[in-house]
Scaffold this motif. Structure first.
Motif, mmCIF file in Angstrom:
data_model
loop_
_atom_site.group_PDB
_atom_site.id
_atom_site.type_symbol
_atom_site.label_atom_id
_atom_site.label_comp_id
_atom_site.label_asym_id
_atom_site.label_seq_id
_atom_site.Cartn_x
_atom_site.Cartn_y
_atom_site.Cartn_z
ATOM 1 N N ASP A 95 57.806 27.791 93.399
ATOM 2 C CA ASP A 95 56.871 27.083 94.274
ATOM 3 C C ASP A 95 55.549 26.877 93.531
ATOM 4 O O ASP A 95 54.763 27.812 93.374
ATOM 5 N N LEU A 96 55.319 25.645 93.091
ATOM 6 C CA LEU A 96 54.067 25.357 92.378
ATOM 7 C C LEU A 96 52.863 25.430 93.302
ATOM 8 O O LEU A 96 51.731 25.611 92.846
ATOM 9 N N GLY A 97 53.105 25.289 94.608
ATOM 10 C CA GLY A 97 52.011 25.391 95.565
ATOM 11 C C GLY A 97 51.407 26.787 95.610
ATOM 12 O O GLY A 97 50.268 26.963 96.049
ATOM 13 N N GLN A 98 52.183 27.786 95.168
ATOM 14 C CA GLN A 98 51.695 29.164 95.149
ATOM 15 C C GLN A 98 51.435 29.663 93.729
ATOM 16 O O GLN A 98 51.100 30.832 93.538
ATOM 17 N N ALA A 99 51.607 28.793 92.757
ATOM 18 C CA ALA A 99 51.382 29.179 91.363
ATOM 19 C C ALA A 99 49.888 29.131 91.037
ATOM 20 O O ALA A 99 49.087 28.553 91.777
ATOM 21 N N GLN A 138 59.343 18.969 96.857
ATOM 22 C CA GLN A 138 58.011 19.124 96.283
ATOM 23 C C GLN A 138 57.085 19.885 97.251
ATOM 24 O O GLN A 138 57.078 19.591 98.439
ATOM 25 N N PRO A 139 56.356 20.944 96.800
ATOM 26 C CA PRO A 139 56.094 21.320 95.409
ATOM 27 C C PRO A 139 57.018 22.418 94.856
ATOM 28 O O PRO A 139 56.629 23.119 93.925
ATOM 29 N N VAL A 140 58.204 22.584 95.450
ATOM 30 C CA VAL A 140 59.123 23.635 94.992
ATOM 31 C C VAL A 140 60.142 23.052 94.017
ATOM 32 O O VAL A 140 60.890 22.129 94.359
ATOM 33 N N LEU A 141 60.167 23.597 92.817
ATOM 34 C CA LEU A 141 61.189 23.225 91.832
ATOM 35 C C LEU A 141 62.461 23.990 92.174
ATOM 36 O O LEU A 141 62.590 25.181 91.872
ATOM 37 N N ASP A 142 63.395 23.332 92.838
ATOM 38 C CA ASP A 142 64.609 24.028 93.257
ATOM 39 C C ASP A 142 65.876 23.436 92.645
ATOM 40 O O ASP A 142 66.986 23.826 93.005
ATOM 41 N N ASP A 143 65.709 22.495 91.729
ATOM 42 C CA ASP A 143 66.858 21.864 91.081
ATOM 43 C C ASP A 143 66.531 21.649 89.616
ATOM 44 O O ASP A 143 65.379 21.391 89.252
ATOM 45 N N SER A 144 67.539 21.736 88.765
ATOM 46 C CA SER A 144 67.309 21.589 87.328
ATOM 47 C C SER A 144 66.822 20.193 86.957
ATOM 48 O O SER A 144 66.246 19.994 85.881
ATOM 49 N N GLU A 145 67.067 19.214 87.852
ATOM 50 C CA GLU A 145 66.635 17.846 87.572
ATOM 51 C C GLU A 145 65.235 17.542 88.086
ATOM 52 O O GLU A 145 64.688 16.470 87.793
ATOM 53 N N ASP A 146 64.650 18.431 88.861
ATOM 54 C CA ASP A 146 63.310 18.196 89.405
ATOM 55 C C ASP A 146 62.281 18.118 88.275
ATOM 56 O O ASP A 146 62.313 18.908 87.324
#
Length: 205
Positions: A95-99, A138-146
């Motif tokens: 989760d980039l929103g919490q990074a 978005q904003p969670v990277l949950d797939d290798s293609e994201d």
């Protein structure tokens, strides 16, 4: 003579009862100790598993930087840095929103939070936008293609949606960016501005 024999038999009986009491006491103590050891071993095993999971997350749940570009050139300075990121192989959702993002450059060190993410009083706010996201996570990277873009606004506001901080980068200057996820995993990228900024609207840094 008979009295002496009876007395010795009574003494042996008392000794036997005492030995039995000591034996029973030892069995009880051993049983209690075994119970304590079993409880302790279970607790240690659980703690070890938790520590192992946390250690694994801190090394695997991280982002990878696909590319870094600089733009908004003014007076031969880079005003905006864009980082294209993805999750690394084997990583869980990030989760980039919490990074958090730490920028270390010529003008100092600055602590960044997502524009619409974690609460706090950072030195600035970075913007997360979508490049590729088939399931709208978005904003969670949950797939290798994201693929998401992290935008950092240096110096004066360039109206890119992020909150400005620090100062622009001059030609030839360098900076370091550290992206830390909630699991504690950190990705470090070195930003290097070319010696000459000329032509075009963006440049690899």
């Amino acid at each position: 003579m008979y009295g002496s024999t009876n007395r010795r038999a009574g003494e042996r009986g008392q000794v036997g009862i005492g030995t039995l009491i000591v034996f029973i006491s030892m069995v009880l103590v051993a049983a209690i100790a075994a119970g304590v050891l079993i409880d302790t071993s279970g607790y240690l095993q659980s703690s070890a598993e938790t520590t192992g999971e946390q250690s694994s997350d801190s090394t695997t749940n991280r982002v990878g930087i696909v590319s870094a570009t600089g733009s908004h050139f003014t007076n031969k300075q880079v005003g905006v840095v864009n980082l294209t990121v993805r999750r690394t192989p084997g990583s869980g959702p990030v989760d980039l929103g919490q990074a958090t993002v730490q920028w270390i450059g010529p003008s100092g060190s600055y602590y960044q939070l997502a524009e619409s993410g974690a609460s706090g009083s950072p030195d600035g706010r970075f913007l997360v936008t979508t490049i590729q996201d088939d399931d709208d996570s978005q904003p969670v990277l949950d797939d290798s293609e994201d693929r998401f873009r992290i935008t950092l606004d240096l110096g004066d506001s360039d109206n890119v949606g992020a909150t400005e901080f620090g100062e622009e980068l001059d030609e030839g200057e360098t900076a370091t960016v550290r992206i830390t996820t909630t699991s504690g995993a950190t990705t470090t990228e070195r930003i290097v501005v070319p010696q000459t900024l000329s032509g075009g609207s963006a440049v690899a840094v």
